[in-house]
Write a protein that holds these residues in place. Structure first.
Motif, PDB file in Angstrom:
ATOM      1  N   VAL A  98       0.884  -1.281  -0.084  1.00 49.16           N
ATOM      2  CA  VAL A  98      -0.219  -0.024   0.044  1.00 49.16           C
ATOM      3  C   VAL A  98       0.805   1.323  -0.048  1.00 49.16           C
ATOM      4  N   LYS A  99       1.760   1.269   0.799  1.00 46.93           N
ATOM      5  CA  LYS A  99       2.714   2.320   0.812  1.00 46.93           C
ATOM      6  C   LYS A  99       3.571   2.588  -0.467  1.00 46.93           C
ATOM      7  N   LEU A 100       3.909   1.671  -1.155  1.00 43.93           N
ATOM      8  CA  LEU A 100       4.575   1.926  -2.538  1.00 43.93           C
ATOM      9  C   LEU A 100       3.488   2.334  -3.418  1.00 43.93           C
ATOM     10  N   GLY A 101       2.148   1.925  -3.341  1.00 42.97           N
ATOM     11  CA  GLY A 101       1.291   2.267  -4.257  1.00 42.97           C
ATOM     12  C   GLY A 101       0.860   3.853  -4.070  1.00 42.97           C
ATOM     13  N   LEU A 102       0.813   4.241  -2.853  1.00 43.80           N
ATOM     14  CA  LEU A 102       0.369   5.450  -2.343  1.00 43.80           C
ATOM     15  C   LEU A 102       1.734   6.655  -2.648  1.00 43.80           C
ATOM     16  N   GLN A 103       2.975   6.054  -2.553  1.00 43.40           N
ATOM     17  CA  GLN A 103       4.140   7.074  -3.169  1.00 43.40           C
ATOM     18  C   GLN A 103       3.985   7.408  -4.574  1.00 43.40           C
ATOM     19  N   LEU A 104       3.124   6.559  -5.421  1.00 38.70           N
ATOM     20  CA  LEU A 104       3.050   6.814  -6.762  1.00 38.70           C
ATOM     21  C   LEU A 104       1.554   7.693  -7.087  1.00 38.70           C
ATOM     22  N   ASP A 105       0.660   7.671  -5.961  1.00 42.48           N
ATOM     23  CA  ASP A 105      -0.377   8.187  -6.161  1.00 42.48           C
ATOM     24  C   ASP A 105      -0.984   8.456  -4.611  1.00 42.48           C
ATOM     25  N   PRO A 106      -0.589   9.711  -4.059  1.00 50.38           N
ATOM     26  CA  PRO A 106      -0.832   9.856  -2.615  1.00 50.38           C
ATOM     27  C   PRO A 106      -2.495  10.013  -2.424  1.00 50.38           C
ATOM     28  N   THR A 224       4.332  14.111  13.300  1.00 48.76           N
ATOM     29  CA  THR A 224       3.656  14.741  14.412  1.00 48.76           C
ATOM     30  C   THR A 224       3.059  13.678  15.190  1.00 48.76           C
ATOM     31  N   LEU A 225       2.467  12.746  14.696  1.00 44.81           N
ATOM     32  CA  LEU A 225       1.849  11.542  15.451  1.00 44.81           C
ATOM     33  C   LEU A 225       3.084  10.933  16.080  1.00 44.81           C
ATOM     34  N   ASP A 226       4.246  10.705  15.559  1.00 44.95           N
ATOM     35  CA  ASP A 226       5.065  10.062  16.180  1.00 44.95           C
ATOM     36  C   ASP A 226       5.497  10.622  17.436  1.00 44.95           C
ATOM     37  N   TYR A 227       5.718  12.135  17.491  1.00 43.15           N
ATOM     38  CA  TYR A 227       6.079  12.669  18.700  1.00 43.15           C
ATOM     39  C   TYR A 227       4.859  12.978  19.683  1.00 43.15           C
ATOM     40  N   LEU A 228       3.506  12.877  19.154  1.00 45.62           N
ATOM     41  CA  LEU A 228       2.481  12.744  20.162  1.00 45.62           C
ATOM     42  C   LEU A 228       2.463  11.575  20.865  1.00 45.62           C
ATOM     43  N   TYR A 229       2.852  10.357  20.259  1.00 53.26           N
ATOM     44  CA  TYR A 229       2.885   8.933  20.941  1.00 53.26           C
ATOM     45  C   TYR A 229       3.864   9.014  21.648  1.00 53.26           C
ATOM     46  N   GLU A 230       4.992   9.470  21.467  1.00 54.06           N
ATOM     47  CA  GLU A 230       6.218   9.453  22.282  1.00 54.06           C
ATOM     48  C   GLU A 230       6.044   9.987  23.483  1.00 54.06           C
ATOM     49  N   PHE A 259      -1.420   5.635   9.245  1.00 54.92           N
ATOM     50  CA  PHE A 259      -0.579   4.367   8.541  1.00 54.92           C
ATOM     51  C   PHE A 259       0.676   4.646   8.467  1.00 54.92           C
ATOM     52  N   MET A 260       1.165   5.845   7.992  1.00 58.27           N
ATOM     53  CA  MET A 260       2.738   5.844   7.820  1.00 58.27           C
ATOM     54  C   MET A 260       3.295   6.098   9.067  1.00 58.27           C
ATOM     55  N   ALA A 261       2.731   6.385  10.365  1.00 59.04           N
ATOM     56  CA  ALA A 261       3.681   6.698  11.548  1.00 59.04           C
ATOM     57  C   ALA A 261       4.193   5.537  12.129  1.00 59.04           C
TER      58      ALA A 261
END
Length: 276
Positions: A98-106, A224-230, A259-261
């Motif tokens: 899914v990540k590879l696909g979204l890199q092509l078309d976010p 931003t999510l990574d920061y808040l989770y930490e 999904f990306m965090a």
């Protein structure tokens, strides 16, 4: 091309097996026909032949020159993701597809929808830690407590900071408190701050509405999510943790950012809230 064209006609008529047979003949004559592999995978999805569909997608991706057909490549990644979801195999491969696909078309709606399936699995798995079930089941996806539990840093709030320098010789600049209600610029200043007092500011000054207001201006990014989770993980006993999670979950673009965090950080943070 005649087999592929015939396959397309049969596909439009909903004759999936016959169409798949035509696409098979097409790639037998020309193994570089990536579109025929992709269309054959589509037939397999309609027929619920997930293994065959996944194999066809892999062959399609192998035959596509990198970057030459981004639209087709995106479609293949989506079809592969659908097959992987139903195969209940490796979630890591599913996520990566899914990540590879979204890199092509976010903004691809089908891939974004697929990312929501993944997010649901991760979220359900983190919530239901004491029940075991088959992986990747949308209804009952869970994980054992040992799989998602991580030791939580129980240090004092002022001793932990997302970007705090570990070298005591580094000179820390004075923390300038952003104005409230919090703006997106103010939010970024908190995230970038190296001051050990920044978490105290979060928990004593910033409200749920402040955070929602800041994120509503520009959406929410994975970092931003990574920061808040930490931050939440570093202060496991605070009753405000649930409010912060509720605030980010109501923000624009939360699903794709989630999904990306960092999912390990998310699991740790979730265990520090009343929602665990």
């Amino acid at each position: 091309m005649e087999f592929k064209d015939e396959g397309n006609k049969l596909f439009k008529q909903g004759k999936w097996e016959s169409a798949a047979a035509m696409y098979a003949k097409a790639v037998e004559n020309d193994p570089t026909l990536s579109a025929a592999y992709s269309n054959k995978a589509a037939c397999s999805i309609h027929l619920k032949l997930w293994e065959t569909g996944n194999s066809d997608c892999n062959k399609a991706l192998e035959s596509i020159a990198k970057g030459s057909l981004p639209s087709l490549e995106t479609k293949v990644y989506w079809r592969k993701a659908v097959c992987l979801r139903h195969l209940h195999k490796d979630r890591q491969e599913w996520e990566e597809t899914v990540k590879l696909g979204l890199q092509l078309d976010p903004k691809n709606e089908k891939l974004l929808e697929e990312s929501m399936y993944i997010f649901t699995e991760i979220k359900n798995g983190a919530k239901n830690t004491e029940t075991q079930s088959a992986p990747l089941s949308k209804e009952d996806s869970t994980a054992s407590k040992d799989e998602i539990s991580t030791s939580i840093n129980s240090q004092n709030l002022t001793s932990v900071s997302h970007n705090s320098p570990t070298n005591s010789t580094v000179k820390s600049t004075k923390f300038i408190y952003p104005d409230l209600p919090l703006t997106y610029t103010g939010l970024l200043s908190l995230i970038r701050s190296t001051s050990p007092d920044v978490y105290n500011f979060w928990y004593t000054k910033v409200t749920k509405r402040d955070l929602m207001n800041a994120l509503s201006k520009a959406g929410v990014e994975p970092q931003t999510l990574d920061y808040l989770y930490e931050m939440i993980s570093a202060n496991p006993g605070n009753e405000r943790n649930s409010e912060f999670l509720e605030a980010v979950e109501s923000s624009p673009r939360f699903t794709i950012a989630q999904f990306m965090a960092n999912q390990e950080l998310y699991k740790r943070a979730l265990e520090c809230t009343s929602r665990k």
